[in-house]
Structure formats: structure tokens, C-alpha cells
Design a protein around this motif. Structure first.
Motif, PDB file in Angstrom:
ATOM      1  N   UNK A 130      -6.390 -15.458  -5.448  1.00 26.58           N
ATOM      2  CA  UNK A 130      -7.554 -14.600  -5.239  1.00 26.58           C
ATOM      3  C   UNK A 130      -7.718 -14.280  -3.756  1.00 26.58           C
ATOM      4  N   UNK A 131      -7.561 -15.281  -2.902  1.00 26.82           N
ATOM      5  CA  UNK A 131      -7.683 -15.060  -1.457  1.00 26.82           C
ATOM      6  C   UNK A 131      -6.578 -14.138  -0.960  1.00 26.82           C
ATOM      7  N   UNK A 132      -5.370 -14.318  -1.453  1.00 26.23           N
ATOM      8  CA  UNK A 132      -4.246 -13.474  -1.039  1.00 26.23           C
ATOM      9  C   UNK A 132      -4.484 -12.022  -1.454  1.00 26.23           C
ATOM     10  N   UNK A 133      -4.965 -11.824  -2.655  1.00 27.24           N
ATOM     11  CA  UNK A 133      -5.247 -10.466  -3.124  1.00 27.24           C
ATOM     12  C   UNK A 133      -6.365  -9.835  -2.304  1.00 27.24           C
ATOM     13  N   UNK A 134      -7.339 -10.618  -1.938  1.00 25.12           N
ATOM     14  CA  UNK A 134      -8.446 -10.117  -1.122  1.00 25.12           C
ATOM     15  C   UNK A 134      -7.942  -9.675   0.249  1.00 25.12           C
ATOM     16  N   UNK A 135      -7.055 -10.468   0.844  1.00 24.70           N
ATOM     17  CA  UNK A 135      -6.502 -10.106   2.155  1.00 24.70           C
ATOM     18  C   UNK A 135      -5.650  -8.847   2.056  1.00 24.70           C
TER      19      UNK A 135
END
Length: 76
Positions: A62-67
Motif C-alpha cells: 500500500x505504501x509503495x503504491x501510494x509513493x
């Protein structure tokens, strides 16, 4: 296998700290990555640890997709 520059730098710092203590017997970055992968597989095969590992994996994704979305907006 690719890892982020930040993660690679942290692995190098660990390796260098061990090198000063163990000299040529110090584990390499590849050794550190191999052990981390082995631990992940062991945790996945352990029902008590699998839930926690899955939560960490999903949070990381989720964090990677957000970045990724932020990079696209920044380049516009």
C-alpha cells in the motif's frame, strides 16, 4: 532481486558494521538478503507468524503504491 536505494544503503551499513568486527568473515549484503528471505518463508509457513507477515506485506504494498502516485503527480 531489486531493493530500494534506501534499503540497500541500510544493508550496506549493517555489512560495514559487521566487517569492522569480523573482517573477511563478515556476511555480505547478499548473505543479509538471503537470511531475510529465508526468515520470510519460515514465517509464512508458520501459522502464528503468517498473519503478521501478511499484514506487513500488505502495508508495504500500500505504501509503495501510494509513493508511485506521488511520483506521477510530481512529474506533471
Amino acid at each position: 532481486m531489486r531493493v530500494s536505494a534506501d534499503l540497500y544503503q541500510r544493508l550496506r551499513e549493517i555489512r560495514l558494521s559487521l566487517e569492522s568486527q569480523y573482517s573477511s568473515a563478515a556476511p555480505t549484503v547478499q548473505d543479509l538478503v538471503s537470511i531475510a528471505i529465508e526468515r520470510s518463508i519460515r514465517d509464512w509457513n508458520n501459522p502464528e507468524q503468517q498473519t503478521q507477515l501478511l499484514e506487513e506485506l500488505l502495508a508495504h504494498r500500500k505504501a509503495a503504491r501510494s509513493r508511485m502516485g506521488q511520483r506521477n503527480r510530481d512529474s506533471s
